[in-house]
Write a protein that holds these residues in place. Structure first.
Motif, PDB file in Angstrom:
ATOM      1  N   ASP A 209      37.114  38.500  35.914  1.00  8.63           N
ATOM      2  CA  ASP A 209      38.370  38.901  36.549  1.00  8.63           C
ATOM      3  C   ASP A 209      39.297  37.703  36.706  1.00  8.63           C
ATOM      4  OD1 ASP A 209      38.074  41.625  36.834  1.00  8.63           O
ATOM      5  OD2 ASP A 209      37.703  41.589  38.991  1.00  8.63           O
ATOM      6  N   ARG A 210      38.743  36.594  37.197  1.00 10.70           N
ATOM      7  CA  ARG A 210      39.558  35.401  37.444  1.00 10.70           C
ATOM      8  C   ARG A 210      40.120  34.853  36.139  1.00 10.70           C
ATOM      9  NH1 ARG A 210      39.366  29.865  37.838  1.00 10.70           N
ATOM     10  NH2 ARG A 210      40.511  28.988  39.628  1.00 10.70           N
ATOM     11  N   ARG A 211      39.282  34.768  35.100  1.00 11.22           N
ATOM     12  CA  ARG A 211      39.751  34.266  33.803  1.00 11.22           C
ATOM     13  C   ARG A 211      40.857  35.154  33.253  1.00 11.22           C
ATOM     14  NH1 ARG A 211      34.210  33.635  32.789  1.00 11.22           N
ATOM     15  NH2 ARG A 211      34.217  35.510  31.471  1.00 11.22           N
ATOM     16  N   ARG A 212      40.672  36.478  33.382  1.00 11.43           N
ATOM     17  CA  ARG A 212      41.678  37.395  32.828  1.00 11.43           C
ATOM     18  C   ARG A 212      42.994  37.266  33.571  1.00 11.43           C
ATOM     19  NH1 ARG A 212      45.074  38.803  30.659  1.00 11.43           N
ATOM     20  NH2 ARG A 212      45.546  40.702  29.468  1.00 11.43           N
ATOM     21  N   PHE A 213      42.936  37.090  34.890  1.00 14.11           N
ATOM     22  CA  PHE A 213      44.176  36.944  35.634  1.00 14.11           C
ATOM     23  C   PHE A 213      44.891  35.643  35.264  1.00 14.11           C
ATOM     24  CE2 PHE A 213      46.708  35.497  39.224  1.00 14.11           C
ATOM     25  CZ  PHE A 213      47.561  36.570  39.354  1.00 14.11           C
ATOM     26  N   LEU A 214      44.165  34.545  35.182  1.00 17.60           N
ATOM     27  CA  LEU A 214      44.788  33.260  34.853  1.00 17.60           C
ATOM     28  C   LEU A 214      45.346  33.241  33.423  1.00 17.60           C
ATOM     29  CD1 LEU A 214      42.270  30.785  36.530  1.00 17.60           C
ATOM     30  CD2 LEU A 214      44.509  31.542  37.390  1.00 17.60           C
ATOM     31  N   LYS A 215      44.735  34.035  32.547  1.00 16.31           N
ATOM     32  CA  LYS A 215      45.214  34.104  31.162  1.00 16.31           C
ATOM     33  C   LYS A 215      46.650  34.596  31.086  1.00 16.31           C
ATOM     34  CE  LYS A 215      44.004  36.120  26.672  1.00 16.31           C
ATOM     35  NZ  LYS A 215      43.068  37.039  25.958  1.00 16.31           N
ATOM     36  N   ASN A 216      47.081  35.377  32.070  1.00 17.99           N
ATOM     37  CA  ASN A 216      48.455  35.873  32.075  1.00 17.99           C
ATOM     38  C   ASN A 216      49.473  34.749  32.054  1.00 17.99           C
ATOM     39  OD1 ASN A 216      48.267  38.950  32.594  1.00 17.99           O
ATOM     40  ND2 ASN A 216      46.897  38.111  34.144  1.00 17.99           N
ATOM     41  N   TRP A 217      49.081  33.586  32.605  1.00 17.75           N
ATOM     42  CA  TRP A 217      50.048  32.501  32.803  1.00 17.75           C
ATOM     43  C   TRP A 217      49.715  31.264  31.980  1.00 17.75           C
ATOM     44  CZ3 TRP A 217      52.872  35.755  35.176  1.00 17.75           C
ATOM     45  CH2 TRP A 217      52.307  36.673  36.073  1.00 17.75           C
ATOM     46  N   GLN A 218      48.885  31.415  30.946  1.00 23.37           N
ATOM     47  CA  GLN A 218      48.430  30.250  30.191  1.00 23.37           C
ATOM     48  C   GLN A 218      49.566  29.514  29.478  1.00 23.37           C
ATOM     49  OE1 GLN A 218      45.599  31.586  27.291  1.00 23.37           O
ATOM     50  NE2 GLN A 218      47.035  32.944  26.232  1.00 23.37           N
ATOM     51  N   ASP A 219      50.650  30.216  29.184  1.00 25.84           N
ATOM     52  CA  ASP A 219      51.794  29.580  28.528  1.00 25.84           C
ATOM     53  C   ASP A 219      52.907  29.236  29.512  1.00 25.84           C
ATOM     54  OD1 ASP A 219      50.562  29.824  25.997  1.00 25.84           O
ATOM     55  OD2 ASP A 219      51.291  31.889  25.818  1.00 25.84           O
ATOM     56  N   GLN A 220      52.626  29.394  30.815  1.00 28.47           N
ATOM     57  CA  GLN A 220      53.615  29.111  31.857  1.00 28.47           C
ATOM     58  C   GLN A 220      52.960  28.238  32.939  1.00 28.47           C
ATOM     59  OE1 GLN A 220      54.248  33.564  31.971  1.00 28.47           O
ATOM     60  NE2 GLN A 220      56.340  32.924  32.429  1.00 28.47           N
ATOM     61  N   PRO A 221      52.829  26.936  32.663  1.00 28.93           N
ATOM     62  CA  PRO A 221      52.060  26.056  33.564  1.00 28.93           C
ATOM     63  C   PRO A 221      52.571  26.031  34.998  1.00 28.93           C
ATOM     64  CG  PRO A 221      53.319  24.798  31.926  1.00 28.93           C
ATOM     65  CD  PRO A 221      53.348  26.217  31.490  1.00 28.93           C
ATOM     66  N   ASP A 222      53.870  26.191  35.207  1.00 27.15           N
ATOM     67  CA  ASP A 222      54.387  26.195  36.581  1.00 27.15           C
ATOM     68  C   ASP A 222      53.858  27.386  37.362  1.00 27.15           C
ATOM     69  OD1 ASP A 222      55.783  23.933  35.989  1.00 27.15           O
ATOM     70  OD2 ASP A 222      57.722  24.922  35.719  1.00 27.15           O
TER      71      ASP A 222
END
Length: 230
Positions: A209-222
């Motif tokens: 779950d955590r990996r999938r949520f963080l993947k949403n922002w992998q191209d938006q470091p801010d």
């Protein structure tokens, strides 16, 4: 109905050779046990939000407000056979809506779960819930002010903490499955959600779950940095 009150809503259940239904009373009167009624509403009186091989999702203006109607479509004959004796995704959505609410997590209020059957064999299934007023976090977060973004991040951190405490997982933590109302975070699409009885199973799915949520922002470091400590 207030979010803290609906888990105590009165529901009715009914079963027969060709159907099984759990329903909040008013929705029972609107939709009955006939899938034709639901199909007709989805076909002619609703706004289609999604239609693919596995699901059809529509927004329908019911007597008491906007509803989300979801039909689970078998992909093929063999997929239909494979799922025929398993718990339907509609029933999982119903059960996990209550599990999430009991854990202090806000979800769309469930109104009906309907399975059409041939005896013990499950066929087409439907799930009806209230429509939530808000925006998908995936789309709204980049456009919020810094203060609003921090509020969302805090709500996400609290949600993950509550899921850890209850040992429940969502199973599809795309940011499009989280709705921000302006003050609260609401979970939708609980098709793959689970309550875990073993620590090993929970840890594995929680990490997913955590990996999938963080993947949403992998191209938006801010934006990714907002969720460092979830």
């Amino acid at each position: 109905m207030d979010h803290m009150q609906w888990p105590q809503q009165a529901v009715e259940s009914a079963a027969g050779w060709r159907f099984f239904r759990i329903c909040e009373a008013d929705s029972c009167r609107v939709f009955g046990t006939d899938r034709a009624t639901l199909d007709a509403c989805m076909a002619s009186q609703a706004q289609t939000l999604k239609h693919d091989r596995t699901t059809t999702v529509c927004r329908y203006q019911g007597p008491g407000g906007a509803l989300i109607l979801k039909r689970y479509n078998p992909r093929s004959f063999w997929h239909k056979i494979k799922r025929a004796f398993r718990r339907s995704r509609a029933r999982r959505c119903w059960q996990m809506s209550y599990a999430f609410a009991a854990s202090g997590l806000r979800v769309a209020r469930p109104l009906m779960m309907l399975e059409h059957r041939f005896g013990p064999i499950r066929r087409t299934a439907y799930f009806v819930s209230e429509s939530v007023d808000g925006d998908e976090v995936l789309h709204c977060l980049p456009n919020l002010t810094a203060t609003q973004q921090v509020a969302v991040a805090e709500a996400v951190r609290e949600a993950f903490a509550r899921m850890r405490a209850a040992r429940i997982t969502h199973g599809d933590m795309k940011a499009s499955n989280l709705i921000w109302t302006g003050s609260e975070l609401v979970f939708i699409d609980l098709d793959a959600a689970q309550t875990h009885w073993t620590t090993w199973g929970w840890r594995r799915k929680h990490a997913k779950d955590r990996r999938r949520f963080l993947k949403n922002w992998q191209d938006q470091p801010d934006l990714l940095a907002l969720f460092d400590n979830i």
